[in-house]
Structures are given as structure tokens and as C-alpha cells.
Design a protein around this motif. Structure first.
Motif: not given
Lengths: 198, 198
Positions: B32-59
Motif C-alpha cells: 500500500y502507499e502510505n501517504i502522510t500529510v502535515t495538515e488537511i488542505s482544502d483540496a484534501l478536505r473536499a474529498t473527506l466525507p466528515y472532514g477527517q483522516l484517515p482516508i483509504y483509497r482502493d481504485g
């Protein structure tokens, strides 16, 4: 087949989620209402907590685990692995909402309630559910309802009852609430459930 | 965003709630690809159902809520027990760690934490002494969760009252820790993970 038993206190609290599910699915069950956790009962509880669900020799605690188990039995969890996972993702969100509200809802005065509604830690969940429902007919994004649509109704109903509905417009969630409120399977339970403030 | 054909897990650099799925994927030997971030950017936040991490993507499949992610991976790889009953007994332990133990770190009250650890880890230790596994007759997600939870509290130090969780007090859970850390994938992950505060 043994009739299952749910044990909890005489309040809505956590047990209203599995209770509504059993009622909606038309499964007969016994509700064992307790005022306190006796020593005998405590011995049966893995983490010394209620609700407890019993079906013959099978015992399970933790509200989401109980909900999932009942739903699996009734083929109400979604058709695919992905759908079931999406349903569980929403259920985890619903349980976070419940934890936020259960903790201090009955300690709040009107002013604190207003503050909670405006700066609500549960707002992001309501927005998330609303977004899913504006793009899909059901929360698990499948072609049929699953347990999580019903659980979202219980959440909205409960939060409304506590006076903690977050500020904002949630037409899809309100429509979901109306849909389940008018369900004949739930009518009897909704009218006879405890009138508790938590 | 990841374009890789392997699944990706996005979380902060710390262990936190991302740890459960990272350890699980490593233990099961799933690339798996272990993606680490230092903060939740606006672009990332837009993909998060509840504005929270972690998020898992499989295709195209996207999932949030750490317990949901872990259960999805475990279910896919037959790590949730041998039958339906076992799956939900695993689920109740996973839920307990997520919903009851982890939130207690947010506002730690020493006496409460002490009682909490005794209640939960005491019950896990007892079960391991009786049957060798937390659920059924083989290792499951429940065992991995207890190991990660136990290990994480010790990592957090005295702020999390880590001295309460000694090997002497919980010898079977300490054995569980040794078991998982002797796994090639987990050992490699531990060796490579960065030193962080949480």
C-alpha cells in the motif's frame, strides 16, 4: 429459534438504535429493562456496559456490533463488500454524533444548547450525510436501503429530541426522518418508547 | 492524489488512528502507499466525507473512519474470524478500543483512565489467558487491535498513564505484542516509521 433479548436502562440512549432496527425488521424480541447493573448482570458483560444483546448462548455488547449483527441476519447490510463498508463508515459517524450528544446533552441550559447548535462538533457529520443523500438515494450508495438509512433517522430524531440539531439546512435528512416516522413498523415503538431526555 | 494501482492510506505522520490500518496492512503483507500529510488542505478536505483522516483509497473506492477501514481490509483478507458470530465478537472489541479507549486520551483524567484500562485490558488479558486468542481459535483483527491500542498507550507515555500497562500486569497482551512484532511486515514497518509525538 430463540427470541433475542436486549438489556438496557429505561431511557432511549444507545439502545434505541438496535430497538428501532428490530422493530423495523419485524423481529420479535424481549426488552429487559434494568435500573442498575446488578452483580449477576455485570458478570455477563464483557466491558461491564449496556446494551447487551443475547440470542441463545450468543452474547454481544457494543451498539455498532449489535446493529451490524442484527442487520447481517436480515440481509440488511448492503449487497457488496463496498456497500457494507460505506454503510459502516456512516454508522461510525452516527456513533460519533451519539457520543457527542450523550455526554452532556442533559447538562445543558438553553443558552448552551444554542451555542452547541451553532458551533456544533456534529455539524460536519450532518453535512456529510446530507451530501451523500444529495448524490445517492441511500447512504450506502447502493440501490436499496440498508440499516444505516434507518440509523440516520434515529440519529436525527434523537438529536432533534435533545434540542441539539446543528444549524443549517438538511432537507434530505429531514425527508428521511419523515419517511421512517410514517413507517407502520415503527409506529408502535415510536409512540411507546421512553420519554427520556437522553 | 494517488494514481497507484495499490491502495493508499492517507493520514498525518503520527501514529494516532492511522496506526491500526498501517499495522494491519503490514501484517497481512498487502502492498500500500502510505501517504502522510502535515495538515488537511482544502483540496484534501473536499474529498473527506466528515472532514477527517484517515482516508483509504482502493481504485475508485474511498473509505473513511479508521475502524471501518480496518474492518473492510480484514474482511477482505479473512481476518475477521471464521464465522458470522466470530466476526461480530471481533467487532465488539474493535468498537470498544475506538469508541471507549481512544477518546479518553483527549481529556485524560488519571483515575478515570486507570479504571478504563483495568476494565478493558483486564478483560482482554483474562480472555487471552483462558483461550489464547481474543475471539475463536486463531488470530484476528481483535488481537491486532488490542496489541496496537496497548502499544500506542505505552508510546504516549505518562500523559496517557502508560505505567498502568506493564508487562507484569498484562503478560498475555505483552506476548501478543511480541507475536505481532515478530511478523516480517510489521517489523519492517516499525523499523521504518518516523519518530513522532502522537
Amino acid at each position: 429459534m430463540t427470541k433475542p433479548t436486549l438489556t438496557y436502562f429505561p431511557v432511549r440512549g444507545r439502545v434505541q438504535f438496535p430497538r428501532c432496527l428490530l422493530e423495523y425488521l419485524g423481529e420479535e424480541y424481549n426488552f429487559n429493562e434494568v435500573k442498575t447493573i446488578s452483580d449477576d448482570l455485570r458478570k455477563q458483560l464483557l466491558f461491564k456496559q449496556l446494551p447487551l444483546y443475547q440470542e441463545g448462548d450468543f452474547k454481544i455488547v457494543q451498539t455498532p456490533a449489535i446493529i451490524d449483527y442484527i442487520s447481517e441476519k436480515h440481509d440488511f447490510r448492503g449487497k457488496t463488500k463496498e456497500e457494507r463498508a460505506r454503510a459502516h463508515q456512516c454508522l461510525a459517524g452516527i456513533m460519533e454524533v451519539l457520543d457527542h450528544c450523550l455526554g452532556y446533552s442533559f447538562k445543558m441550559d438553553k443558552q448552551q444548547q444554542e451555542k452547541f447548535r451553532n458551533e456544533s462538533p456534529i455539524k460536519k457529520f450532518f453535512e456529510g450525510f446530507e451530501m451523500v443523500l444529495s448524490q445517492n438515494k441511500y447512504l450506502a450508495s447502493g440501490e436499496k436501503e440498508t440499516y444505516v438509512d434507518l440509523m440516520a433517522f434515529v440519529m436525527v430524531d434523537y438529536v432533534t429530541n435533545l434540542g441539539l440539531m446543528p444549524s443549517g439546512d438538511y432537507p434530505k435528512l429531514i425527508s428521511l426522518k419523515k419517511h421512517y416516522e410514517s413507517s407502520p413498523q415503527l409506529k408502535k415503538y415510536l409512540e411507546s418508547r421512553p420519554q427520556s431526555n437522553f | 492524489m494517488s494514481t497507484s494501482s495499490v491502495p493508499s492510506l492517507t493520514y498525518f505522520q503520527g501514529r494516532g488512528l492511522g496506526q491500526f490500518s498501517r499495522v494491519l496492512l503490514s501484517y497481512l503483507g498487502i502492498p500500500y502507499e502510505n501517504i502522510t500529510v502535515t495538515e488537511i488542505s482544502d483540496a484534501l478536505r473536499a474529498t473527506l466525507p466528515y472532514g477527517q483522516l484517515p482516508i483509504y483509497r482502493d481504485g475508485d473506492f474511498v473509505l473513511t473512519q479508521s475502524s471501518t477501514i480496518a474492518r473492510y481490509i480484514a474482511k477482505k483478507h479473512n481476518f475477521m474470524g471464521k464465522n458470522l458470530e466470530e466476526e461480530f465478537l471481533v467487532d465488539q472489541i474493535v468498537t470498544a478500543i475506538h469508541a471507549d479507549i481512544f477518546p479518553a486520551f483527549n481529556n485524560p483524567v488519571p483515575e478515570k483512565l486507570q479504571k478504563l484500562y483495568e476494565k478493558y485490558f483486564g478483560s482482554f488479558e483474562k480472555k487471552l489467558q483462558e483461550t489464547g486468542f481474543l475471539v475463536g481459535s486463531s488470530v484476528t483483527l481483535a488481537d491486532l487491535y488490542v496489541y496496537v491500542g496497548f502499544d500506542y498507550i505505552r508510546f504516549r507515555g505518562e500523559a496517557a498513564l502508560s505505567s498502568e500497562l506493564s508487562d507484569e500486569k498484562y503478560p498475555k497482551i505483552a506476548e501478543l505484542k511480541k507475536f505481532f512484532e515478530s511478523n516480517e511486515g510489521v517489523a519492517k514497518y516499525i523499523k521504518e516509521r518516523p519518530e513522532t509525538k502522537f
